[in-house]
Design a protein around this motif. Structure first.
Motif, PDB file in Angstrom:
ATOM      1  N   GLN A 136       0.979  -1.173  -0.140  1.00 10.94           N
ATOM      2  CA  GLN A 136      -0.161  -0.011  -0.002  1.00 10.94           C
ATOM      3  C   GLN A 136       0.896   1.235   0.047  1.00 10.94           C
ATOM      4  OE1 GLN A 136      -3.249  -0.204  -0.306  1.00 10.94           O
ATOM      5  NE2 GLN A 136      -3.445  -2.210  -0.177  1.00 10.94           N
ATOM      6  N   ALA A 137       1.960   1.251   1.000  1.00  5.47           N
ATOM      7  CA  ALA A 137       2.906   2.293   0.624  1.00  5.47           C
ATOM      8  C   ALA A 137       3.414   2.681  -0.781  1.00  5.47           C
ATOM      9  CB  ALA A 137       3.862   2.086   1.861  1.00  5.47           C
ATOM     10  N   CYS A 140       0.849   4.215  -2.721  1.00  4.56           N
ATOM     11  CA  CYS A 140       0.962   5.659  -2.420  1.00  4.56           C
ATOM     12  C   CYS A 140       2.030   6.630  -2.971  1.00  4.56           C
ATOM     13  CB  CYS A 140       1.021   5.901  -0.928  1.00  4.56           C
ATOM     14  SG  CYS A 140      -0.627   5.351  -0.171  1.00  4.56           S
ATOM     15  N   VAL A 143       1.553   6.795  -6.944  1.00  5.40           N
ATOM     16  CA  VAL A 143       0.550   7.885  -7.256  1.00  5.40           C
ATOM     17  C   VAL A 143       1.089   9.117  -7.020  1.00  5.40           C
ATOM     18  CG1 VAL A 143      -1.626   8.655  -6.640  1.00  5.40           C
ATOM     19  CG2 VAL A 143      -1.452   6.121  -6.733  1.00  5.40           C
ATOM     20  N   SER A 144       1.802   9.298  -5.891  1.00  9.55           N
ATOM     21  CA  SER A 144       2.394  10.618  -5.729  1.00  9.55           C
ATOM     22  C   SER A 144       3.518  11.123  -6.961  1.00  9.55           C
ATOM     23  CB  SER A 144       3.426  10.725  -4.189  1.00  9.55           C
ATOM     24  OG  SER A 144       2.258  10.325  -3.299  1.00  9.55           O
ATOM     25  N   THR A 176      -6.716  10.187   5.098  1.00  5.01           N
ATOM     26  CA  THR A 176      -6.122   9.347   4.334  1.00  5.01           C
ATOM     27  C   THR A 176      -5.260   8.471   5.273  1.00  5.01           C
ATOM     28  OG1 THR A 176      -5.676  10.789   2.524  1.00  5.01           O
ATOM     29  CG2 THR A 176      -4.142   8.999   2.445  1.00  5.01           C
ATOM     30  N   TYR A 180      -5.379   4.145   5.476  1.00  9.14           N
ATOM     31  CA  TYR A 180      -4.242   3.345   5.519  1.00  9.14           C
ATOM     32  C   TYR A 180      -4.404   2.266   6.756  1.00  9.14           C
ATOM     33  CZ  TYR A 180       0.571   1.756   5.208  1.00  9.14           C
ATOM     34  OH  TYR A 180       1.796   0.996   5.086  1.00  9.14           O
ATOM     35  N   LEU A 293      -7.837   4.357  -0.945  1.00  8.73           N
ATOM     36  CA  LEU A 293      -6.425   4.987  -0.303  1.00  8.73           C
ATOM     37  C   LEU A 293      -5.624   6.142  -1.649  1.00  8.73           C
ATOM     38  CD1 LEU A 293      -4.294   5.332   1.755  1.00  8.73           C
ATOM     39  CD2 LEU A 293      -3.059   3.460   0.849  1.00  8.73           C
ATOM     40  N   ALA A 294      -5.557   5.457  -2.768  1.00  8.49           N
ATOM     41  CA  ALA A 294      -5.089   6.383  -3.646  1.00  8.49           C
ATOM     42  C   ALA A 294      -5.916   7.436  -4.115  1.00  8.49           C
ATOM     43  CB  ALA A 294      -4.795   5.629  -5.115  1.00  8.49           C
ATOM     44  N   LEU A 297      -5.167   9.905  -1.178  1.00  6.09           N
ATOM     45  CA  LEU A 297      -3.872  10.717  -1.155  1.00  6.09           C
ATOM     46  C   LEU A 297      -3.814  11.796  -2.384  1.00  6.09           C
ATOM     47  CD1 LEU A 297      -1.068  10.753  -0.511  1.00  6.09           C
ATOM     48  CD2 LEU A 297      -0.540   8.908  -2.023  1.00  6.09           C
ATOM     49  N   THR A 298      -4.718  11.369  -3.463  1.00  6.23           N
ATOM     50  CA  THR A 298      -4.627  12.141  -4.431  1.00  6.23           C
ATOM     51  C   THR A 298      -5.504  13.743  -3.894  1.00  6.23           C
ATOM     52  OG1 THR A 298      -4.625  10.763  -6.219  1.00  6.23           O
ATOM     53  CG2 THR A 298      -5.552  12.866  -6.951  1.00  6.23           C
ATOM     54  N   THR A 300      -5.491  14.811  -0.891  1.00  3.48           N
ATOM     55  CA  THR A 300      -4.733  15.373   0.120  1.00  3.48           C
ATOM     56  C   THR A 300      -3.652  16.240  -0.452  1.00  3.48           C
ATOM     57  OG1 THR A 300      -5.071  13.669   1.586  1.00  3.48           O
ATOM     58  CG2 THR A 300      -3.171  14.957   2.139  1.00  3.48           C
TER      59      THR A 300
END
Length: 331
Positions: A136-137, A140, A143-144, A176, A180, A293-294, A297-298, A300
């Motif tokens: 999962q990390a 992230c 995606v970042s 977010t 997680y 989650l993705a 994060l987007t 955020t």
């Protein structure tokens, strides 16, 4: 032109961004395939690592298809990440982005090693959960990178956020983080084989809370409580976006996407129980959790970019103006 400001028409930048999106998509597929391995009980179908029954390619049958397919998918993501890192270090002018890509490559190497240890030690809980957590990390991070390499990222205009006790970027970050944590609780539950210890839904043994407890029931019920917390955080964050920044497409779209994904995710969780953990809904529930989650994060990252501190150039200009005014007043 400042080197850190990437021109929107730069084909090299656009190509890097597209490849980063491809790598992020492949990472998401890897999570789906990994969920498929767990859902089918195929985690130890291939008992050795890095070879498979002492071969590079084993017989393609039974649970071996899922476990070895997972290894092939992981190898593909490793190669894509390596190419992305080489590409970024050659064409990406921002040093911190290059370091982020290098971190992603390092993390996927750690992820592969954890996967091997999981097999060799026959699924120890701590290592299996760590394997899921790093997956999962890694998503992230990918995606970042895809967001940061978008040529529009450096030219996104700043928007003022109405005063509030909790700024929207901070609220989105907290949401977010909660998502997680909920995924990690789900990973613990899944690797403890506790997904059906509470056989009914939305009640628990016909009650709001289980009438009796053990460690398996506790982790299962914690996952259900976590879903309530995630729902509350998502609704709170989305409401803030729609109330204060409905006109900002970059914030409104991921916010609405979060609501849609959350509804589908809750439905998949229910179907997973009602279907006695059928493979497709169970695996889709794992993958959609990663998608939630993705998307969180987007939202955020965009909130920090759009609503955070004004761009550096604007801040410098404002500071210079204030110094001029101060000198005039003093004179």
């Amino acid at each position: 032109m400042n080197q850190s400001q990437l021109p929107a028409g730069d084909e090299k930048t656009r190509g890097l961004h597209r490849f980063a999106v491809l790598t992020a998509g492949a990472t998401f597929c890897l999570i789906f395939v990994g969920g498929l391995v767990t859902s089918t009980g195929s985690a130890l179908a291939v008992p050795d690592w890095p070879l498979a029954f002492g071969k590079l390619i084993p017989a393609w049958e039974g649970g071996i298809r899922f476990e070895f397919g997972h290894r092939l998918a992981a190898g593909t993501v490793v190669v894509l990440t390596l190419v992305l890192m080489a590409w970024a270090w050659r064409t990406e002018p921002r040093r911190w982005v290059r370091k982020l890509v290098a971190l992603a490559f390092g993390l996927i190497v750690v992820q592969a090693i954890l996967g091997g240890i999981t097999v060799l030690l026959e699924l120890p809980l701590a290592i299996a959960v760590a394997h899921a957590a790093t997956a999962q990390a890694l998503l992230c991070l990918m995606v970042s990178i895809a967001i940061f390499t978008n040529p529009r990222w450096s030219t996104t205009p700043h928007v003022d956020d109405p005063p509030s006790r909790i700024p929207l970027p901070t609220l989105a970050a907290a949401m977010t983080a909660v998502i997680y944590l909920q995924i990690l609780i789900g990973a613990v539950m899944r690797h403890m084989s506790a997904g059906l210890v509470i056989p009914d839904f939305p009640l628990s043994f016909g009650h709001l809370a289980p009438p009796y407890w053990d460690e398996y029931i506790a982790i299962n019920f914690a996952h259900r409580c976590g879903a309530v917390v995630v729902t509350a955080m998502v609704l709170w964050t989305v409401a803030r976006v729609l109330r204060a920044h409905r006109e900002v497409d970059a914030l409104r779209r991921p916010a609405l996407g979060l609501i849609l994904l959350l509804v589908v995710q809750i439905c998949l969780g229910a179907i997973t129980i009602w279907s006695d953990r059928a493979v497709l809904p169970t695996t889709s529930h794992v993958a959609l959790g990663a998608a939630v989650l993705a998307t969180g994060l987007t939202l955020t990252l965009r909130a920090y970019r759009i609503l955070g501190a004004p761009p550096r150039a604007h801040a410098i200009e404002s500071h210079a103006s204030s110094r001029v005014i101060e000198r005039e007043v003093t004179a």
